[in-house]
Design a protein around this motif. Structure first.
Motif, PDB file in Angstrom:
ATOM      1  N   MET A   1    -108.860  13.057 -23.456  1.00  9.84           N
ATOM      2  CA  MET A   1    -109.611  13.071 -22.194  1.00  9.84           C
ATOM      3  C   MET A   1    -110.852  13.942 -22.340  1.00  9.84           C
ATOM      4  N   ARG A   2    -111.893  13.510 -21.663  1.00  5.51           N
ATOM      5  CA  ARG A   2    -113.133  14.273 -21.606  1.00  5.51           C
ATOM      6  C   ARG A   2    -113.413  14.554 -20.126  1.00  5.51           C
ATOM      7  N   ILE A   3    -113.478  15.826 -19.790  1.00  2.00           N
ATOM      8  CA  ILE A   3    -113.527  16.251 -18.392  1.00  2.00           C
ATOM      9  C   ILE A   3    -114.868  16.909 -18.091  1.00  2.00           C
ATOM     10  N   LEU A   4    -115.472  16.527 -16.976  1.00  2.00           N
ATOM     11  CA  LEU A   4    -116.608  17.263 -16.443  1.00  2.00           C
ATOM     12  C   LEU A   4    -116.061  18.185 -15.357  1.00  2.00           C
ATOM     13  N   PHE A   5    -116.186  19.487 -15.561  1.00  2.00           N
ATOM     14  CA  PHE A   5    -115.668  20.471 -14.598  1.00  2.00           C
ATOM     15  C   PHE A   5    -116.866  21.065 -13.857  1.00  2.00           C
ATOM     16  N   LEU A   6    -116.897  20.870 -12.544  1.00  2.00           N
ATOM     17  CA  LEU A   6    -118.053  21.242 -11.736  1.00  2.00           C
ATOM     18  C   LEU A   6    -117.734  22.442 -10.843  1.00  2.00           C
ATOM     19  N   ASP A  97    -114.404  11.221 -18.588  1.00  2.00           N
ATOM     20  CA  ASP A  97    -113.441  10.289 -18.001  1.00  2.00           C
ATOM     21  C   ASP A  97    -113.289  10.514 -16.495  1.00  2.00           C
ATOM     22  N   PHE A  98    -113.512  11.734 -16.058  1.00  2.00           N
ATOM     23  CA  PHE A  98    -113.417  12.051 -14.631  1.00  2.00           C
ATOM     24  C   PHE A  98    -114.028  13.435 -14.399  1.00  2.00           C
ATOM     25  N   ILE A  99    -114.203  13.769 -13.121  1.00  2.00           N
ATOM     26  CA  ILE A  99    -114.724  15.074 -12.709  1.00  2.00           C
ATOM     27  C   ILE A  99    -113.606  15.874 -12.062  1.00  2.00           C
ATOM     28  N   VAL A 100    -113.532  17.146 -12.386  1.00  2.00           N
ATOM     29  CA  VAL A 100    -112.735  18.099 -11.616  1.00  2.00           C
ATOM     30  C   VAL A 100    -113.734  19.020 -10.922  1.00  2.00           C
ATOM     31  N   ALA A 101    -113.746  19.010  -9.599  1.00  2.00           N
ATOM     32  CA  ALA A 101    -114.679  19.814  -8.822  1.00  2.00           C
ATOM     33  C   ALA A 101    -113.952  21.006  -8.219  1.00  2.00           C
ATOM     34  N   ARG A 102    -114.586  22.152  -8.303  1.00  2.00           N
ATOM     35  CA  ARG A 102    -114.001  23.370  -7.746  1.00  2.00           C
ATOM     36  C   ARG A 102    -114.503  23.571  -6.324  1.00  2.00           C
ATOM     37  N   TYR A 111    -118.242  13.315  -5.058  1.00  2.00           N
ATOM     38  CA  TYR A 111    -118.217  12.067  -4.285  1.00  2.00           C
ATOM     39  C   TYR A 111    -119.537  11.319  -4.410  1.00  2.00           C
ATOM     40  N   LEU A 112    -120.663  12.049  -4.357  1.00  2.00           N
ATOM     41  CA  LEU A 112    -121.974  11.403  -4.467  1.00  2.00           C
ATOM     42  C   LEU A 112    -122.181  10.786  -5.849  1.00  2.00           C
ATOM     43  N   VAL A 113    -121.576  11.392  -6.862  1.00  2.00           N
ATOM     44  CA  VAL A 113    -121.590  10.776  -8.194  1.00  2.00           C
ATOM     45  C   VAL A 113    -120.754   9.503  -8.183  1.00  2.00           C
ATOM     46  N   TRP A 114    -119.569   9.587  -7.568  1.00  2.00           N
ATOM     47  CA  TRP A 114    -118.679   8.409  -7.461  1.00  2.00           C
ATOM     48  C   TRP A 114    -119.400   7.242  -6.791  1.00  2.00           C
ATOM     49  N   LYS A 115    -120.220   7.531  -5.796  1.00  2.00           N
ATOM     50  CA  LYS A 115    -120.952   6.462  -5.110  1.00  2.00           C
ATOM     51  C   LYS A 115    -121.845   5.685  -6.075  1.00  2.00           C
ATOM     52  N   GLN A 116    -122.338   6.377  -7.093  1.00  2.00           N
ATOM     53  CA  GLN A 116    -123.261   5.729  -8.024  1.00  2.00           C
ATOM     54  C   GLN A 116    -122.550   5.026  -9.177  1.00  2.00           C
ATOM     55  N   ASN A 117    -121.463   5.638  -9.694  1.00  2.00           N
ATOM     56  CA  ASN A 117    -120.859   5.061 -10.911  1.00  2.00           C
ATOM     57  C   ASN A 117    -119.341   4.902 -10.840  1.00  2.00           C
ATOM     58  N   LYS A 118    -118.740   5.231  -9.674  1.00  2.00           N
ATOM     59  CA  LYS A 118    -117.292   5.117  -9.467  1.00  2.00           C
ATOM     60  C   LYS A 118    -116.486   5.970 -10.463  1.00  2.00           C
ATOM     61  N   LEU A 119    -117.075   7.085 -10.923  1.00  2.00           N
ATOM     62  CA  LEU A 119    -116.359   7.993 -11.815  1.00  2.00           C
ATOM     63  C   LEU A 119    -115.255   8.695 -11.024  1.00  2.00           C
ATOM     64  N   PRO A 120    -113.995   8.576 -11.446  1.00  2.00           N
ATOM     65  CA  PRO A 120    -112.904   9.222 -10.701  1.00  2.00           C
ATOM     66  C   PRO A 120    -113.133  10.733 -10.582  1.00  2.00           C
ATOM     67  N   PHE A 121    -112.621  11.304  -9.502  1.00  2.00           N
ATOM     68  CA  PHE A 121    -112.772  12.757  -9.341  1.00  2.00           C
ATOM     69  C   PHE A 121    -111.551  13.360  -8.651  1.00  2.00           C
ATOM     70  N   TYR A 122    -111.350  14.630  -8.974  1.00  2.00           N
ATOM     71  CA  TYR A 122    -110.304  15.460  -8.385  1.00  2.00           C
ATOM     72  C   TYR A 122    -110.984  16.690  -7.789  1.00  2.00           C
ATOM     73  N   VAL A 123    -110.396  17.247  -6.742  1.00  2.00           N
ATOM     74  CA  VAL A 123    -110.959  18.452  -6.141  1.00  2.00           C
ATOM     75  C   VAL A 123    -109.881  19.516  -6.096  1.00  2.00           C
TER      76      VAL A 123
END
Length: 399
Positions: A1-6, A97-102, A111-123
């Motif tokens: 998995m490759r995670i973007l942590f925001l 593969d997805f975003i984990v947002a803090r 969510y605004l990223v998801w609107k553009q590319n449907k990248l799954p996200f967790y909060v």
């Protein structure tokens, strides 16, 4: 998995160090995690060097730089117009593969990223941020920031693959609102139990450096004044504590507020220079000051939504074995204190609760093993293992 942590905070912000970094360590320990792209929002116009105090072999860093020196509403508007586009590019280049947002503000960007590319996200650390700011008087009901954030939080509830609220109270509320229970795991703000554990040697060294007697009763406050925290009321509470514990009482204040301003407010309620120590301390130095103290203050303004929060300072205080003088109705913590100990609860709408709470703190300090018993609360409720279990339950499994 490759995670973007925001993270919605800057890299050097104490909240990033105390709450984001522990989650990065957990995630990179997973064998199925190949890479983590840490993205922070920098509001000083520059990008700091990523030099974490932990082994971060799987972590790469990319800041989003906010334009400084402008009206806050203009800045925030610009941020939410520019940053989603930049995040889409970063996620694509990283092959995330997805975003984990803090937190919910970072979740809004996810969510605004998801609107553009449907990248799954967790909060994770999901809280009703818009209501916090409204009920604390920081935002008004028709403030565009409130209206947008409230809408974005609703979309996070609908679309996030997983939510990690910091209080069980909020988990139950989310279920009542229709969020599937399987998508929600409560994760109170985690604390590095080892770093914040009581240290007798640090206690002696810190007290000697501050010229505090070995037997002097010491209270400590860590954090800001104003916004979601009491301001003038906190200083009255400090004064009440000094009256309870006598002339030898010493108050330590670690705060980002201007030191001279805090010292003036302490003097205004009758503290002498010898009775107080005020500074802005790096996060790494906080454990030493906590070890030097005997009890702690958590003066958070009451509000309905405060039942859904999890102040990091409460976990750090408990990890150091400190009983806490805490406002009623704060997260799960007020209930924990009332049922299991770990401090005392006060309610400024009922003035008689203040002397009663201070007397309760004094009684706790007479117990020879009070630090060890309070430390158990941190181990039970604020361990990073709670976050590890939540990620195991919510994130995709290996393969």
């Amino acid at each position: 998995m490759r995670i973007l942590f925001l993270s919605y905070w800057g890299l050097d912000d104490p909240l990033t160090i105390s709450t984001v970094f522990p989650h990065l360590r957990i995630l990179q320990q997973r064998s199925d995690v190949e890479s983590i792209l840490l993205v922070t929002i920098e509001r000083n116009g520059g990008a700091p060097a990523f030099e974490p105090a932990f082994e971060a072999g799987k972590v790469v860093y990319a800041p989003l730089v906010s334009e400084p020196g402008r009206n806050v509403l203009i800045t925030k508007t610009d941020d939410f117009l520019r940053f989603p586009k930049q995040l889409v590019t970063l996620a694509s280049e990283h092959k995330s593969d997805f975003i984990v947002a803090r937190g919910a503000p970072a979740g809004a960007l996810a969510y605004l990223v998801w609107k553009q590319n449907k990248l799954p996200f967790y909060v994770e650390s999901f809280e009703p941020h818009a209501d916090y700011m409204l009920e604390s008087g920081v935002w008004k009901r028709f403030d565009p920031r409130y209206l947008f954030q409230r809408y974005w939080e609703r979309k996070q509830k609908e679309l996030a693959r997983g939510l990690m609220p910091v209080a069980e109270n909020y988990r139950q509320q989310l279920i009542e609102e229709g969020v599937p229970a399987a998508n929600i795991v409560t994760v109170p703000c985690s604390v590095d139990l080892q770093s914040f554990g009581f240290d007798e040697q640090l206690r002696a060294q810190t007290r000697a450096r501050l010229n505090i007697g070995a037997e002097a009763p010491v209270g400590i406050y860590v954090g800001k004044f104003g916004d979601i925290y009491y301001d003038a009321e906190a200083f009255d509470l400090f004064r009440a504590a000094a009256n309870t514990f006598g002339p030898d009482f010493v108050l330590i204040v670690l705060t980002p507020n201007p030191v001279a301003e805090v010292q003036a407010k302490l003097a205004a309620v009758g503290f002498t220079e010898k009775q107080v120590f005020v500074t802005k301390a790096p996060h790494a130095e906080v454990p030493g000051y906590l070890s030097a103290a005997d009890f702690a203050f958590a003066t958070i303004k009451p509000a309905e939504c405060r039942r859904f929060c999890s102040p990091i300072k409460v976990g750090e205080y408990w990890a150091a074995g400190l009983p806490i003088l805490l406002t009623a109705g704060v997260g799960d913590d007020s209930d924990i204190i009332q049922k299991e100990g770990g401090g005392a609860i006060f309610d400024l709408t009922r003035p008689d609760t203040v002397p009663a709470a201070l007397q309760r703190i004094a009684e706790v300090l007479q117990q020879p093993d009070y630090r060890a018993s309070i430390r158990c609360l941190a181990e039970r409720y604020r361990s990073v293992e709670r976050a590890r279990e939540a990620y195991a339950q919510l994130l995709p499994s290996a393969g």
